[in-house]
Design a protein around this motif. Structure first.
Motif, PDB file in Angstrom:
ATOM      1  N   THR A   2       0.829  -1.196   0.000  1.00 21.77           N
ATOM      2  CA  THR A   2       0.000   0.000   0.000  1.00 21.77           C
ATOM      3  C   THR A   2       0.866   1.249   0.000  1.00 21.77           C
ATOM      4  O   THR A   2       1.817   1.358   0.773  1.00 21.77           O
ATOM      5  CB  THR A   2      -0.917   0.009   1.244  1.00 21.77           C
ATOM      6  OG1 THR A   2      -1.678  -1.204   1.263  1.00 21.77           O
ATOM      7  CG2 THR A   2      -1.884   1.175   1.190  1.00 21.77           C
ATOM      8  N   THR A   4       1.709   4.765   1.070  1.00 23.32           N
ATOM      9  CA  THR A   4       1.355   5.672   2.170  1.00 23.32           C
ATOM     10  C   THR A   4       2.208   6.938   2.115  1.00 23.32           C
ATOM     11  O   THR A   4       2.359   7.613   3.130  1.00 23.32           O
ATOM     12  CB  THR A   4       1.541   4.986   3.529  1.00 23.32           C
ATOM     13  OG1 THR A   4       2.934   4.607   3.677  1.00 23.32           O
ATOM     14  CG2 THR A   4       0.669   3.759   3.675  1.00 23.32           C
ATOM     15  N   GLN A  80      -8.109   5.949   3.471  1.00 24.81           N
ATOM     16  CA  GLN A  80      -7.256   4.884   4.000  1.00 24.81           C
ATOM     17  C   GLN A  80      -5.789   5.305   3.950  1.00 24.81           C
ATOM     18  O   GLN A  80      -5.037   5.110   4.917  1.00 24.81           O
ATOM     19  CB  GLN A  80      -7.462   3.606   3.204  1.00 24.81           C
ATOM     20  CG  GLN A  80      -6.606   2.427   3.664  1.00 24.81           C
ATOM     21  CD  GLN A  80      -7.085   1.836   4.970  1.00 24.81           C
ATOM     22  OE1 GLN A  80      -8.205   1.327   5.051  1.00 24.81           O
ATOM     23  NE2 GLN A  80      -6.263   1.908   6.011  1.00 24.81           N
ATOM     24  N   LYS A  81      -5.376   5.881   2.817  1.00 23.41           N
ATOM     25  CA  LYS A  81      -3.978   6.275   2.658  1.00 23.41           C
ATOM     26  C   LYS A  81      -3.583   7.348   3.663  1.00 23.41           C
ATOM     27  O   LYS A  81      -2.522   7.260   4.306  1.00 23.41           O
ATOM     28  CB  LYS A  81      -3.741   6.782   1.230  1.00 23.41           C
ATOM     29  CG  LYS A  81      -2.313   7.272   0.998  1.00 23.41           C
ATOM     30  CD  LYS A  81      -2.093   7.728  -0.440  1.00 23.41           C
ATOM     31  CE  LYS A  81      -0.690   8.301  -0.617  1.00 23.41           C
ATOM     32  NZ  LYS A  81      -0.412   8.692  -2.006  1.00 23.41           N
ATOM     33  N   ALA A  83      -5.000   8.055   6.545  1.00 21.40           N
ATOM     34  CA  ALA A  83      -5.016   7.489   7.896  1.00 21.40           C
ATOM     35  C   ALA A  83      -3.732   6.704   8.163  1.00 21.40           C
ATOM     36  O   ALA A  83      -3.118   6.835   9.237  1.00 21.40           O
ATOM     37  CB  ALA A  83      -6.242   6.596   8.086  1.00 21.40           C
ATOM     38  N   ASN A  84      -3.313   5.907   7.201  1.00 21.87           N
ATOM     39  CA  ASN A  84      -2.073   5.133   7.360  1.00 21.87           C
ATOM     40  C   ASN A  84      -0.865   6.061   7.515  1.00 21.87           C
ATOM     41  O   ASN A  84       0.013   5.832   8.355  1.00 21.87           O
ATOM     42  CB  ASN A  84      -1.853   4.218   6.158  1.00 21.87           C
ATOM     43  CG  ASN A  84      -2.854   3.087   6.078  1.00 21.87           C
ATOM     44  OD1 ASN A  84      -3.557   2.803   7.043  1.00 21.87           O
ATOM     45  ND2 ASN A  84      -2.933   2.436   4.928  1.00 21.87           N
ATOM     46  N   PHE A  85      -0.828   7.111   6.689  1.00 26.05           N
ATOM     47  CA  PHE A  85       0.273   8.075   6.714  1.00 26.05           C
ATOM     48  C   PHE A  85       0.369   8.767   8.069  1.00 26.05           C
ATOM     49  O   PHE A  85       1.443   8.851   8.678  1.00 26.05           O
ATOM     50  CB  PHE A  85       0.044   9.095   5.599  1.00 26.05           C
ATOM     51  CG  PHE A  85       1.054  10.211   5.524  1.00 26.05           C
ATOM     52  CD1 PHE A  85       2.350   9.973   5.094  1.00 26.05           C
ATOM     53  CD2 PHE A  85       0.686  11.512   5.855  1.00 26.05           C
ATOM     54  CE1 PHE A  85       3.276  11.022   5.000  1.00 26.05           C
ATOM     55  CE2 PHE A  85       1.603  12.555   5.761  1.00 26.05           C
ATOM     56  CZ  PHE A  85       2.892  12.305   5.339  1.00 26.05           C
ATOM     57  N   ARG A  87      -0.984   7.820  10.960  1.00 24.66           N
ATOM     58  CA  ARG A  87      -0.714   6.866  12.049  1.00 24.66           C
ATOM     59  C   ARG A  87       0.780   6.527  12.122  1.00 24.66           C
ATOM     60  O   ARG A  87       1.362   6.464  13.211  1.00 24.66           O
ATOM     61  CB  ARG A  87      -1.543   5.603  11.848  1.00 24.66           C
ATOM     62  CG  ARG A  87      -1.838   4.857  13.143  1.00 24.66           C
ATOM     63  CD  ARG A  87      -2.686   3.620  12.911  1.00 24.66           C
ATOM     64  NE  ARG A  87      -4.027   3.888  12.456  1.00 24.66           N
ATOM     65  CZ  ARG A  87      -5.040   4.225  13.256  1.00 24.66           C
ATOM     66  NH1 ARG A  87      -4.837   4.365  14.564  1.00 24.66           N
ATOM     67  NH2 ARG A  87      -6.247   4.427  12.769  1.00 24.66           N
ATOM     68  N   GLU A  88       1.396   6.324  10.958  1.00 23.80           N
ATOM     69  CA  GLU A  88       2.836   6.040  10.923  1.00 23.80           C
ATOM     70  C   GLU A  88       3.647   7.175  11.536  1.00 23.80           C
ATOM     71  O   GLU A  88       4.560   6.946  12.340  1.00 23.80           O
ATOM     72  CB  GLU A  88       3.294   5.813   9.479  1.00 23.80           C
ATOM     73  CG  GLU A  88       2.933   4.459   8.907  1.00 23.80           C
ATOM     74  CD  GLU A  88       3.416   4.297   7.464  1.00 23.80           C
ATOM     75  OE1 GLU A  88       4.131   5.203   6.975  1.00 23.80           O
ATOM     76  OE2 GLU A  88       3.069   3.277   6.847  1.00 23.80           O
ATOM     77  N   GLN A  91       3.157   7.483  15.384  1.00 22.61           N
ATOM     78  CA  GLN A  91       3.917   6.471  16.114  1.00 22.61           C
ATOM     79  C   GLN A  91       5.415   6.773  16.091  1.00 22.61           C
ATOM     80  O   GLN A  91       6.103   6.640  17.100  1.00 22.61           O
ATOM     81  CB  GLN A  91       3.632   5.096  15.521  1.00 22.61           C
ATOM     82  CG  GLN A  91       2.210   4.606  15.782  1.00 22.61           C
ATOM     83  CD  GLN A  91       1.848   3.357  14.997  1.00 22.61           C
ATOM     84  OE1 GLN A  91       2.600   2.897  14.136  1.00 22.61           O
ATOM     85  NE2 GLN A  91       0.665   2.813  15.282  1.00 22.61           N
ATOM     86  N   PHE A 117     -12.072   6.264  10.749  1.00 26.57           N
ATOM     87  CA  PHE A 117     -11.029   5.898  11.720  1.00 26.57           C
ATOM     88  C   PHE A 117     -11.146   6.812  12.943  1.00 26.57           C
ATOM     89  O   PHE A 117     -10.279   7.658  13.190  1.00 26.57           O
ATOM     90  CB  PHE A 117      -9.637   6.013  11.087  1.00 26.57           C
ATOM     91  CG  PHE A 117      -9.465   5.153   9.869  1.00 26.57           C
ATOM     92  CD1 PHE A 117      -9.116   3.807   9.996  1.00 26.57           C
ATOM     93  CD2 PHE A 117      -9.659   5.666   8.594  1.00 26.57           C
ATOM     94  CE1 PHE A 117      -8.971   2.997   8.881  1.00 26.57           C
ATOM     95  CE2 PHE A 117      -9.516   4.868   7.466  1.00 26.57           C
ATOM     96  CZ  PHE A 117      -9.177   3.530   7.615  1.00 26.57           C
ATOM     97  N   LEU A 120      -8.276   7.932  15.503  1.00 28.06           N
ATOM     98  CA  LEU A 120      -6.997   8.496  15.069  1.00 28.06           C
ATOM     99  C   LEU A 120      -6.774   9.928  15.547  1.00 28.06           C
ATOM    100  O   LEU A 120      -5.731  10.244  16.119  1.00 28.06           O
ATOM    101  CB  LEU A 120      -6.892   8.426  13.540  1.00 28.06           C
ATOM    102  CG  LEU A 120      -5.587   8.896  12.905  1.00 28.06           C
ATOM    103  CD1 LEU A 120      -4.372   8.221  13.537  1.00 28.06           C
ATOM    104  CD2 LEU A 120      -5.605   8.646  11.402  1.00 28.06           C
TER     105      LEU A 120
END
Length: 200
Positions: A2, A4, A80-81, A83-85, A87-88, A91, A117, A120
């Motif tokens: 995916t 991101t 989705q993209k 949110a993933n970006f 979240r990474e 963290q 999400f 988030l």
């Protein structure tokens, strides 16, 4: 695998401070709110991605087929993209909280991330959003803080849809504030003050 990745600007903040994500409007870029965000929260890590979709050369975060008519498949992809970006990065930086600030198209993608999400973002400012569909229930938004700002004469965002979106967030249990001005699709001082309060 995916994708991101976004072209983006990032300023490292104080260890343990919030991550503040800024999302530009159609035709903007990663610089649109970057300096403004650093003034809002000087201690925060500031993350400003550029939308990965081009509409006649104007950057956006998802495709549309007309004014207020969204490509729902691409909205899901972009949501989705992003949110993933986020979240990474949250963290990786050890952020204590995640804040979001979006205008127009940026507010729309941020609103949909909140819906899809809800765990988030802890606080979000949606400036002149347009969500022309009925969002699904998102009980995970309970306790989150959401600011919606709008112009009473905004030709892009009907007041009825702005009111419906604010009511949606309230119904999910989010602490929701709605701030109006008497103009159109432009950002006014009362919106800036409301964001200062939200992100303080």
């Amino acid at each position: 695998m995916t994708d991101t990745t976004y072209k983006h600007l990032m300023k490292e903040g104080v260890q343990g401070a919030p991550l503040l994500v800024t999302l530009h409007g159609t035709g903007g870029d990663e610089t649109q709110f970057f300096a403004f965000a650093t003034q809002l929260r000087p201690d925060a890590t500031i993350l400003s991605p550029r939308g990965d979709v081009s509409e006649h050369g104007a950057s956006r975060f998802f495709r549309r087929t007309g004014e207020g008519v969204y490509d729902m498949t691409d909205l899901a992809r972009g949501t989705q993209k992003l949110a993933n970006f986020v979240r990474e990065k949250a963290q990786a930086t050890g952020a204590s909280e995640v804040f979001g600030l979006g205008f127009s198209n940026g507010a729309n993608i941020l609103a949909n991330v909140l819906i899809e999400f809800p765990d988030l973002f802890d606080r979000a400012a949606l400036m002149h959003p347009l969500i022309p569909f009925q969002p699904k229930p998102a009980p995970g938004l309970a306790g989150r803080r959401v600011l919606v700002t709008a112009g009473e004469r905004d030709p892009i965002c009907p007041t009825s849809l702005t009111l419906a979106l604010a009511e949606y967030f309230r119904a999910q249990g989010a602490t929701t504030e709605l701030s109006w001005h008497n103009g159109g699709h432009d950002i006014r001082e009362n919106e800036i003050e409301a964001m200062r309060t939200l992100f303080a």
